[in-house]
Design a protein around this motif. Structure first.
Motif, PDB file in Angstrom:
ATOM      1  N   PRO A   7      41.889  40.783  46.374  1.00 60.13           N
ATOM      2  CA  PRO A   7      43.078  41.643  46.017  1.00 60.13           C
ATOM      3  C   PRO A   7      43.248  41.585  44.496  1.00 60.13           C
ATOM      4  O   PRO A   7      43.774  42.464  43.904  1.00 60.13           O
ATOM      5  CB  PRO A   7      44.179  40.664  46.883  1.00 60.13           C
ATOM      6  N   ALA A   8      42.765  40.342  43.842  1.00 53.91           N
ATOM      7  CA  ALA A   8      43.040  40.549  42.412  1.00 53.91           C
ATOM      8  C   ALA A   8      42.221  41.295  41.919  1.00 53.91           C
ATOM      9  O   ALA A   8      42.826  41.923  40.603  1.00 53.91           O
ATOM     10  CB  ALA A   8      42.488  38.902  41.864  1.00 53.91           C
ATOM     11  N   GLN A  12      45.157  46.132  41.679  1.00 55.80           N
ATOM     12  CA  GLN A  12      45.325  46.450  40.263  1.00 55.80           C
ATOM     13  C   GLN A  12      44.616  47.557  39.684  1.00 55.80           C
ATOM     14  O   GLN A  12      44.935  48.477  39.146  1.00 55.80           O
ATOM     15  CB  GLN A  12      45.277  45.087  39.609  1.00 55.80           C
ATOM     16  N   GLN A  56      51.324  45.216  44.290  1.00 56.59           N
ATOM     17  CA  GLN A  56      50.724  44.298  43.320  1.00 56.59           C
ATOM     18  C   GLN A  56      49.270  43.510  44.061  1.00 56.59           C
ATOM     19  O   GLN A  56      48.155  43.599  43.459  1.00 56.59           O
ATOM     20  CB  GLN A  56      51.624  43.014  42.966  1.00 56.59           C
ATOM     21  N   SER A  57      49.225  43.529  45.316  1.00 56.03           N
ATOM     22  CA  SER A  57      48.327  42.597  45.944  1.00 56.03           C
ATOM     23  C   SER A  57      48.306  42.946  47.314  1.00 56.03           C
ATOM     24  O   SER A  57      49.182  43.346  48.171  1.00 56.03           O
ATOM     25  CB  SER A  57      48.257  41.302  45.638  1.00 56.03           C
ATOM     26  N   ASP A  59      45.337  42.460  51.223  1.00 54.55           N
ATOM     27  CA  ASP A  59      43.911  42.154  51.661  1.00 54.55           C
ATOM     28  C   ASP A  59      43.439  43.338  52.412  1.00 54.55           C
ATOM     29  O   ASP A  59      42.389  43.223  53.293  1.00 54.55           O
ATOM     30  CB  ASP A  59      44.116  40.993  52.431  1.00 54.55           C
ATOM     31  N   ASN A 207      51.469  43.917  53.300  1.00 52.89           N
ATOM     32  CA  ASN A 207      50.386  42.925  53.611  1.00 52.89           C
ATOM     33  C   ASN A 207      50.754  41.961  54.619  1.00 52.89           C
ATOM     34  O   ASN A 207      50.242  40.859  54.646  1.00 52.89           O
ATOM     35  CB  ASN A 207      49.983  42.262  52.451  1.00 52.89           C
TER      36      ASN A 207
END
Length: 868
Positions: A7-8, A12, A56-57, A59, A207
């Motif tokens: 996800p990081a 993004q 933002q994030s 999976d 998420n």
């Protein structure tokens, strides 16, 4: 380097590069799409943020992220700010008038349905989403209230066209004043793409859930089953179940799955002996204040001895007894309603009615067999679910069922989300439970009066500490799995919102319970063995479906109107279909839609059967023992208990989206779906009943219960909604077959629509099959077995070949019966499973092959070859 799905890395990088201009703009009190005003008088405290600025994030798999990114300019989030924090905040989003909308709202705590109108003030309380028609921009826009932090939201009606959003936590411990993303808006030029895109975006953003495309569905979706509910209600017991399955097998339609509904659990009522089952329960309602006192089965199942139903001297069963019990219990229910009504009307002396009730209860006990003590027995186990012998109880019973009925793949049992309707009785198990008072959100004031809600509020819920949710579900499910149970039907799901005050609110409490349920599903039931029910609220779909992949999309099948309208036996069935069809638009993005059971001997059974045939989900009934229409069932089910299932889930056609197919006196419900080699549209006359906003209930509109005319066209099938069907939508010509009228037409995309008139509580199924050119001169289209409702679903394979100057059409057809195809000329010959056979051909193109056999050793599949 971060891995591809990290996800990081993914979110993004994927979203910050979006450069397309957003479709929406909020300025000067107007919320617009492509410059066209959508909402006016938008308050200054309302904000809009593009999708990529908030998300933002996630999976989510990378292909899904990329798909959402490519559409992100079409969506964004609405928020608002208040001066004072609160656990429940209401704010206007603006107003709209003279704009058609379709919406889904909760008409009960657990059930949702459609509603249409043209003003924000027409929206109903507890609306889950609203779809706006925006023809001036050639688009559709959806507004979806969602979850932010510890708050969930819903849309409510305001005055003068205002649309209100209500954000609530359900607890004074969770307060807020600022929301950046409490609702999601999305636009598309295709309403079906819109639903898919919007819920894909929300899956990435929240998420907390997964889309249907990411999950495994239960194997039973392709099969026929039997649910015990309407057959027995709470009187269900082993002998009745055994004889019920035997009935089906002898009738030639063996169930491949069985659902043992409410009535098998160990429950009792506060004040009764803690270690004894509640006695002589029959109808739903009588058990709604009862609580679970042990996690294994009640005595009538616990006492079952292995082999009792396999030998010549089996346990006796009288099929008349459940019907007698149900009939007597209904008498009692009517008498109690009469008493309550008399008291409400001011009558002080109801002793006569009370005497009648006592007499009826005595008669009920006599039918049961008198006072039978149902106390505990040390030989049956201690209640820990771990010390029973293998030849007793549920494990022995499921083993005997599978020994006798070889094709019975799955056996599910029912339970409430909190264990039983009233939860778990404090002090009765190893878990920490306590009775928590039930409090309804003010938003539910606009919903229908519900006996279940009344009872749950009356008794509260024995809530297991959410910190023990994992252990709670595993205690139940691990025992059931060891006992031969392969899945559960989890019901009464939306009670958690009643009891969330001291647990940080409904969102936080739900997260704990759904995590426990999900973990247990993975551990004990192959990750997919669960049917969700009474769950039709956004809390569940946004928080509880990371693993759950199937659920009900309508309320219960009602064989008669519980409120006494004699016409309800007819009009309630159309209402049921409307629930299922429109709820599938959003629920089908997340779970496999389940259209619920019906009874094959009901007066509207054929009406139900027609819809189940093309719904795209499992087919199951709740017939009483001995109460079957096997001729009808054989039009739905193969001899091996599988079904000719459509490839998609059925959805309303575009021309039905902003109409009222229940009581506008003019609209026929049309639903579309696909088979492997064609499409299908079902037209159902559901007119005659519907929601009354003033009375807050469903009621009959007898003036609408009449024949309704309409039209149908091949272009109404949304061929682009499934990759496998896209090419079929590009055909130059189609054959149209009317299942009920047994008529055949040719149609091109430029043809005029086919007109029809359908009687009330009746239907027609239109199969649209692309015409294939065989060589230069021959045209051919396989329709399928006409003795099955979904005739196109019987065709497994189709290919054309050219060899040695001969052209042939080769098909694999599953099922037995009469095969129909279209051919512009008569074939030279026909081969059936390698042998030459006779066939019929007529000048209208009907090519018929009668008496196709069910070939057991080939799984019911025959090979049919037409040579030209």
């Amino acid at each position: 380097m971060a891995p591809p799905n990290d996800p990081a890395n993914t979110v993004q990088n994927v979203f910050k590069s979006s450069t397309l201009e957003n479709h929406f703009n909020l300025s000067n009190g107007k919320f617009s799409i492509k410059g066209f005003p959508l909402l006016s008088e938008v308050p200054n405290n309302v904000t809009f943020n593009p999708f990529y600025s908030i998300c933002q994030s996630s999976d989510a798999p990378l292909p899904l992220l990329q798909r959402v990114r490519s559409q992100s300019h079409r969506g964004g989030f609405l928020g608002f700010t208040k001066e004072e924090p609160s656990q429940r905040l209401i704010n206007s989003l603006g107003k709209f008038t003279d704009r058609d909308f379709l919406s889904i709202f909760r008409f009960k705590t657990w059930w949702s349905t459609m509603w249409v109108g043209n003003s924000g003030s027409d929206i109903q309380m507890e609306t889950q989403w609203v779809l706006l028609d925006v023809p001036e921009s050639k688009s559709y826009v959806i507004i979806v209230p969602i979850i932010e932090g510890s708050f969930r939201s819903a849309l409510h009606p305001g005055k003068d066209g205002q649309v209100l959003i209500c954000a609530e936590s359900g607890s004074s411990l969770a307060k807020a004043s600022n929301f950046e993303a409490i609702a999601y808006v999305h636009a598309s030029d295709n309403p079906y793409n819109l639903m898919k895109e919007a819920y894909s975006a929300l899956r990435v953003h929240l998420n907390t859930f997964k889309l249907l495309e990411e999950k495994q569905v239960p194997a039973l979706v392709n099969k026929f089953g039997w649910c015990t509910w309407d057959a027995f209600y709470l009187t269900v017991e082993p002998a009745g179940i055994f004889h019920g399955v035997k009935d089906f097998a002898q009738g030639g339609v063996s169930p491949r799955f069985l659902i043992i509904d409410d009535g098998w659990q160990s429950i009792n009522i506060d004040g009764e002996e803690q270690n004894e089952d509640a006695k002589n329960l029959v109808l739903g309602g009588t058990q709604m204040t009862a609580r679970l006192y042990r996690f294994d089965e009640c005595k009538k199942f616990r006492s079952y001895k292995g082999g009792s139903l396999l030998g010549s001297n089996t346990i006796p069963f009288d099929p008349k007894k459940p019907k007698m019990l149900i009939s007597k219990a209904i008498e009692i229910e009517h008498a109690e309603k009469a008493r309550d009504k008399a008291i409400q009307s001011g009558f002080s002396d109801v002793s006569g009615i009370e005497s009648k009730i006592e007499k009826l209860k005595q008669e009920l006990n006599e039918i049961f067999g008198g006072e039978i003590k149902q106390g505990s027995d040390s030989s049956e186990g201690c209640g820990s679910c771990s010390c029973k012998k293998d030849n007793l109880g549920m494990k022995a019973f499921t083993k005997d069922l599978r020994t006798k009925f070889k094709g019975l793949d799955d056996i599910y049992v029912w339970h409430a989300l909190c264990g039983a309707w009233g939860g778990v009785r404090p002090g009765s198990t190893h878990l920490d439970s306590k009775i928590v008072s039930s409090k309804l959100s003010p938003g539910l004031d606009g919903t229908m009066t519900d006996l279940a809600v009344v009872k749950i509020v009356e008794g509260g819920i024995g809530l297991v500490n959410p910190d023990q949710a994992d252990e709670f579900y595993d205690s139940m499910h691990s025992y059931l799995a060891k006992s031969g149970i392969t899945g559960v039907k989890v019901d009464v799901i939306h009670t958690l919102e009643y009891v969330s005050e001291e647990y940080g609110g409904r969102v936080e409490l739900a997260k704990a319970y759904y995590k426990g349920l999900t973990d247990s599903l993975v551990k004990n039931f192959n990750g997919s063995g669960l049917i969700s029910s009474m769950q039709q609220c956004n809390d569940f779909f946004f928080l509880g479906t990371s693993q759950i992949s199937m659920g009900r999309v309508g309320d219960d099948f009602w064989f008669q109107d519980p409120n006494g309208d004699p016409m309800g036996v007819y009009w309630l069935q159309g209402v049921h279909m409307i629930h299922c069809a429109y709820n599938s638009m959003w629920m089908g993005q997340i779970i496999q839609p389940d259209w619920d059971m019906f009874q094959s001997d009901h007066c509207c059974a054929k009406f139900h059967a027609g819809s189940r045939a093309i719904c795209g989900g499992p087919v199951y009934v709740s017939d009483s023992v001995g109460g079957h229409d096997f001729d009808l069932l054989k039009k739905l089910v193969y001899p091996d208990g599988t079904i000719p299932k459509c490839l998609h889930f059925a959805l309303p056609t575009r021309d039905c989206l902003f109409k009222n197919p229940l009581f506008d006196n003019k609209t026929v419900l049309k639903i579309w779906n696909f088979n492997k080699f064609g499409g299908v549209i079902g037209a159902f006359n559901c007119q005659g009943a519907g929601w009354d906003p003033k009375e807050q209930r469903f009621k009959g509109y007898s003036e609408c219960y009449k024949p309704i005319s309409g039209s149908v066209h091949v272009s109404e099938i949304e061929w682009d909604q499934k990759i496998e069907a896209t090419q079929m939508g590009k055909a130059e010509e189609y054959v149209v077959y009317l299942d009920q009228d047994q008529k055949l037409f040719l149609m091109t995309p430029k043809s005029e629509p086919i007109n029809f008139t359908i009687q009330p509580s009746s239907f027609e199924l239109f199969s649209f099959v692309p015409v294939t050119k065989l060589g230069q001169n021959f045209k051919f289209a396989p329709i399928g077995l006409t003795n099955m409702f979904n005739n196109g679903g019987t065709i497994q394979e189709f290919e054309d070949k050219s060899c040695g100057g001969e052209i042939s059409a080769r098909l694999k057809v599953k099922g037995g019966g009469n095969f129909l195809a279209y051919s512009n000329v008569a074939p030279k010959k026909c081969e059936l499973n390698g042998a030459d056979v006779a066939f019929d051909w007529s000048n209208d193109g009907k090519l018929t092959l009668n008496r196709v056999p069910w070939v057991e050793e080939a799984g019911g599949v025959s090979v049919v070859v037409f040579v030209f």
